[in-house]
Structures are given as structure tokens and as C-alpha cells.
Design a protein around this motif. Structure first.
Motif, mmCIF file in Angstrom:
data_model
loop_
_atom_site.group_PDB
_atom_site.id
_atom_site.type_symbol
_atom_site.label_atom_id
_atom_site.label_comp_id
_atom_site.label_asym_id
_atom_site.label_seq_id
_atom_site.Cartn_x
_atom_site.Cartn_y
_atom_site.Cartn_z
ATOM 1 N N TYR A 162 0.835 -1.201 0.000
ATOM 2 C CA TYR A 162 0.000 0.000 0.000
ATOM 3 C C TYR A 162 0.870 1.251 0.000
ATOM 4 O O TYR A 162 1.819 1.361 0.788
ATOM 5 N N PHE A 163 0.521 2.172 -0.910
ATOM 6 C CA PHE A 163 1.114 3.499 -0.916
ATOM 7 C C PHE A 163 0.137 4.446 -0.220
ATOM 8 O O PHE A 163 -1.023 4.562 -0.630
ATOM 9 N N ASP A 164 0.594 5.080 0.822
ATOM 10 C CA ASP A 164 -0.258 5.961 1.632
ATOM 11 C C ASP A 164 0.011 7.406 1.234
ATOM 12 O O ASP A 164 1.109 7.930 1.447
ATOM 13 N N PHE A 165 -0.999 8.038 0.637
ATOM 14 C CA PHE A 165 -0.870 9.439 0.245
ATOM 15 C C PHE A 165 -1.729 10.361 1.109
ATOM 16 O O PHE A 165 -1.675 11.582 0.961
ATOM 17 N N ALA A 166 -2.557 9.800 1.987
ATOM 18 C CA ALA A 166 -3.500 10.607 2.771
ATOM 19 C C ALA A 166 -2.864 11.038 4.091
ATOM 20 O O ALA A 166 -2.204 10.237 4.761
ATOM 21 N N PRO A 167 -3.063 12.299 4.485
ATOM 22 C CA PRO A 167 -2.515 12.764 5.770
ATOM 23 C C PRO A 167 -3.342 12.232 6.935
ATOM 24 O O PRO A 167 -4.478 11.764 6.756
ATOM 25 N N PRO A 168 -2.814 12.298 8.131
ATOM 26 C CA PRO A 168 -3.588 11.891 9.301
ATOM 27 C C PRO A 168 -4.819 12.781 9.492
ATOM 28 O O PRO A 168 -4.878 13.918 9.005
ATOM 29 N N VAL A 169 -5.782 12.256 10.213
ATOM 30 C CA VAL A 169 -7.000 13.009 10.542
ATOM 31 C C VAL A 169 -6.896 13.454 12.001
ATOM 32 O O VAL A 169 -6.694 12.627 12.898
ATOM 33 N N ILE A 170 -7.031 14.767 12.213
ATOM 34 C CA ILE A 170 -6.922 15.345 13.558
ATOM 35 C C ILE A 170 -8.310 15.781 14.008
ATOM 36 O O ILE A 170 -8.958 16.587 13.332
ATOM 37 N N SER A 171 -8.776 15.269 15.143
ATOM 38 C CA SER A 171 -10.116 15.621 15.631
ATOM 39 C C SER A 171 -10.105 17.019 16.245
ATOM 40 O O SER A 171 -9.046 17.619 16.477
ATOM 41 N N ALA A 172 -11.313 17.533 16.509
ATOM 42 C CA ALA A 172 -11.424 18.802 17.237
ATOM 43 C C ALA A 172 -10.905 18.597 18.663
ATOM 44 O O ALA A 172 -11.180 17.567 19.283
ATOM 45 N N PRO A 173 -10.137 19.540 19.186
ATOM 46 C CA PRO A 173 -9.550 19.353 20.512
ATOM 47 C C PRO A 173 -10.564 19.604 21.627
ATOM 48 O O PRO A 173 -11.583 20.266 21.436
#
Length: 442
Positions: free
Chosen positions: A275-286
Motif C-alpha cells: 500500500y502506498f499511503d498518500f492521505a494525511p492523518p485526521v486530527i479531531s477537534a480538541p
């Protein structure tokens, strides 16, 4: 004065000695020249090529006397070994024929020629190297170990064949194939037959996907040890490699400027997905603790950071408190401070503290994170104030009233202050209207 008679008396013994030697040589060493001709055959009466033939004989030289000679020749492709010699007539001529541990020895008195057949206990055999499907494997190095400890390296031809000629039929030979991990050994007794040596080979199917499971067209290269260090290349959505021997292999996939390399032991046919991962991490609302910050108290910021998708690479681990998730905060929006957010028990929740701030300040902050493929993400900018009754976090700009101080005391949130002001205006209007009516009636 020396007389002529005196000179003749001294020369006579010398001449007599030379004449005696000559007559002695003629009497005792009659020599003759002829051919030693041998036809060397194996057990099946086939010609034996490259057999070693050593001749030992004597010849008397008129001056030097008796000479012992030793000469060596090889048989030709027809199994013939022919050598012309000059030897003393009637003297023994010994002959030793040998090849691959088989030998024959005989001796004959020289009469001017020797011609005879020599039979050696030899057999031929051949091998064909094939893969699991019966397909030939070409150009495979083979080491042949003989019982005497000697080793000979040979190579199979383009069709996987190798012919072995003239080996003793009562001995067992070891054949080692230098293919794959090199631990392939067969034991064969020369018998005039063809032997198939099957090498277990495997197939490898390689596919590549993005982080959501969509297939990608990739350039795939496979490095492995066959007959030598080899490489196979494929371009496609499905990359298929066959006839790979057991051993360590390395797969290298390229997609754009991204590369994946994987090394492993191949001991069975495999399907491998990468797998090639091109998607950035997902950061929730703090979230903030306390929810309504007060002056001089630390504020703990908590977020959830996840690398989503079937083939996501994941968030790197924290090492020596250096985390891939960072909290950025500022008192004035110009100078920014950083704090590494530390993972909690489930490793997707991260926390960091903003030190206590003086009263009547607006603190702006946001979070950044990156995954194992160095895809980075940044959250919106949030803010909270240290006014009495501060705010809950919310992206700055979504509510322009969010960071303003309340002018209405307990109505700390400006969103509540506006409706309250409208209510007060309406009440004032009703009061004025109420007191104005009695005055008009009077």
C-alpha cells in the motif's frame, strides 16, 4: 723430441677406446622407432576422450648411454591415443591409462609397435534441470564432487541439460546445484541414463494499492539469487514473477516518487499486497481541561489523531518524548511555541499542556501531525481566552464573536449577549410606551 712412432703409440689407445664403446653400443642397444596406438573404450564400448596415457620406456644413446623416458598424452574425441617413440628393441614399454579414477596398466616388450584396445569401467550420464512445472532452467552452475574429493564446476545449457562423460560405473557422484540458496544436492551413479533434477521454484504475485484500496499501476523489481544475483522487472497493476527458487528475495515497488522495498525468505508461492499511503492523518477537534480556562492555570489540550484507510501507514511511535503530534500555541499570533503531544493508552489520543496565562489574554493554538509516509496534516486554528468565563475551543474565524470579551457580565458568550441586548431594548420600549400613555390621557 717426440718421434712419429711415439705420437702413434699414444693415439692408439684413445681410438681403440672409442671404437670399443661404439661396438659395445651397437652390440647391446639396437633401437627402433614405431607407434604406440591405443583405442580406449568405456563399458558400452564408446570412445573415451581426454584419458591420460603415460608411457615409460628406455632408449640407449651411443654417447649418453641408457636413458629412461616418460611421456604423457591425452586421447582424442574418438578415444585414440597415438604416440611415436624410439626405444630399445626388446626392452619393456609400460603403459598407464587413467581418467576419473578408472585406470588400466600393462607392459609389453618393444618390437617396434604397440596397438591394442583398452577397456575402462566407465559410464556416461546426463542431467536435465527443471522447475516445479517441468520447465527447463538454463545456465545453472553445477559442482560435481568425485569420491576422491575432487570437484569440477560445470554449467547446464540453455535447455537445462548437462552431459557427463566417462565416470566410473561403480562409484557414486554428488551433484550440487548453485541455484537459489545453493543447498540442492543429488547423488547419482553413472548408468548411461538421463536424470531429471527437479528444483522447487515458486511464483510471486505482487500488487499495489493506495490507502483506500484502489489498485495502482506500479513498476516492480524482484531481486533474488538464481544461478547468480538476478533481477526481474514488471510494469502493471498485477506483477507476476515465476521460476523463483527458495531463498531471500527483495521486492522494490515504485509509484511516482514513492518507493516500497521489502525483503523476505521465499519458501512457497505467495501473493503480496503493498500500500502506498498518500492521505494525511485526521486530527479531531480538541478538548480543553478545564473547559473554561481561568488565568494562571495550565490548560490540557487533548486530540485524537488517526491515519485512516485500509493501507494507511500509521502514526510513528513517540521516541524519547519526541512525538509526531505537536501542539502550537501563541499569545499574540506572532510568536509560536511548541509542545510535543504524548500518546495515551490507546495510542490514538494525544495530550499536551499550555502553561497558565495571565488574565485577559487570548490564546491561539493548532495541532500538526505526520504519518509514517511523512504525510502531514494541520488542524484549524483555535482560541480561548483567560477572561472570566472563558470559551470552549472552536476554529478561529467560524465565529467572529468567539474571542471577544463579554460586555454583559454573566453573559460571557457574545452569541448570548446579542439576544439579551435585544430583549432589554424591547423591555425598555414597552416601559416607555407604558408610562407615556397615562401622560397623554391627562
Amino acid at each position: 723430441m717426440v718421434t712419429t712412432a711415439g705420437r702413434h703409440s699414444k693415439a692408439f689407445p684413445i681410438a681403440f677406446l672409442l671404437l670399443s664403446l661404439a661396438l659395445s653400443g651397437a652390440a647391446h642397444a639396437a633401437t627402433t622407432t614405431g607407434d604406440v596406438s591405443l583405442s580406449i573404450k568405456d563399458s558400452q564400448l564408446g570412445p573415451v576422450a581426454n584419458a591420460s596415457v603415460v608411457l615409460a620406456y628406455t632408449v640407449t644413446d651411443p654417447v649418453l648411454g641408457e636413458l629412461h623416458k616418460r611421456e604423457a598424452i591425452l586421447s582424442d574425441s574418438a578415444g585414440m591415443a597415438v604416440k611415436r617413440i624410439t626405444a630399445d628393441l626388446g626392452a619393456p614399454v609400460s603403459v598407464n591409462v587413467s581418467i576419473h579414477g578408472a585406470s588400466d596398466y600393462f607392459s609389453e616388450n618393444w618390437t617396434g609397435a604397440i596397438s591394442r584396445f583398452v577397456n575402462l569401467p566407465l559410464e556416461d550420464f546426463s542431467v536435465r534441470i527443471i522447475d516445479s512445472g517441468g520447465n527447463p532452467i538454463p545456465n545453472v552452475p553445477i559442482i560435481l564432487y568425485a569420491p576422491d574429493g575432487s570437484a569440477t564446476e560445470l554449467v547446464s545449457d540453455a535447455d537445462g541439460f548437462k552431459y557427463f562423460a566417462n565416470y566410473r560405473d561403480d562409484e557414486t557422484l554428488a551433484l550440487r546445484l548453485l541455484y537459489g540458496d545453493g543447498n540442492l544436492v543429488w547423488y547419482i551413479k553413472p548408468d548411461g541414463q538421463r536424470h531429471s533434477l527437479q528444483v522447487y521454484t515458486y511464483s510471486l504475485e505482487v500488487r499495489a494499492f493506495n490507502e483506500n484500496g484502489s489498485a495502482l499501476l506500479t513498476n516492480a523489481m524482484l531481486y533474488y539469487r538464481g544461478a547468480r544475483d538476478e533481477v526481474k522487472q514488471s510494469l502493471g497493476i498485477i506483477n507476476f514473477f515465476s521460476q523463483i527458487p527458495r531463498g531471500n528475495v527483495t521486492v522494490v515497488l515504485r509509484y511516482g516518487d514513492r518507493m516500497i522495498a521489502d525483503s523476505f525468505l521465499l519458501s512457497a508461492s505467495l501473493y503480496k499486497a503493498y500500500y502506498f499511503d498518500f492521505a494525511p492523518p485526521v486530527i479531531s477537534a480538541p478538548t480543553l481541561v478545564p473547559a473554561r480556562p481561568v488565568p494562571e492555570n495550565d490548560v490540557t489540550v487533548t486530540v485524537r489523531v488517526e491515519d485512516v484507510g485500509t493501507g494507511s501507514s500509521g502514526i510513528p511511535p513517540t521516541h524519547n518524548f519526541i512525538s509526531p503530534v505537536v501542539l502550537h500555541y501563541s499569545e499574540d499570533g506572532q510568536v509560536w511555541n511548541e509542545a510535543y503531544m504524548q500518546p495515551q493508552d490507546d495510542y490514538s489520543v494525544y495530550k499536551a499542556r499550555i502553561p497558565g496565562q495571565p488574565a485577559n489574554r487570548v490564546i491561539r493554538y493548532y495541532i500538526t501531525a505526520f504519518d509514517l509516509e511523512n504525510n502531514s496534516a494541520s488542524s484549524p486554528q483555535y482560541a480561548f481566552s483567560t477572561f472570566v468565563g472563558g470559551n470552549t475551543p472552536e476554529p478561529e474565524g467560524s465565529n467572529p464573536w468567539k474571542i471577544l470579551p463579554s460586555a454583559f457580565g454573566s453573559f460571557a458568550d457574545a452569541r448570548l449577549a446579542i439576544p439579551a441586548a435585544l430583549v432589554l431594548i424591547a423591555l425598555a420600549y414597552l416601559a416607555i410606551s407604558f408610562f407615556r400613555k397615562p401622560a397623554e390621557s391627562a
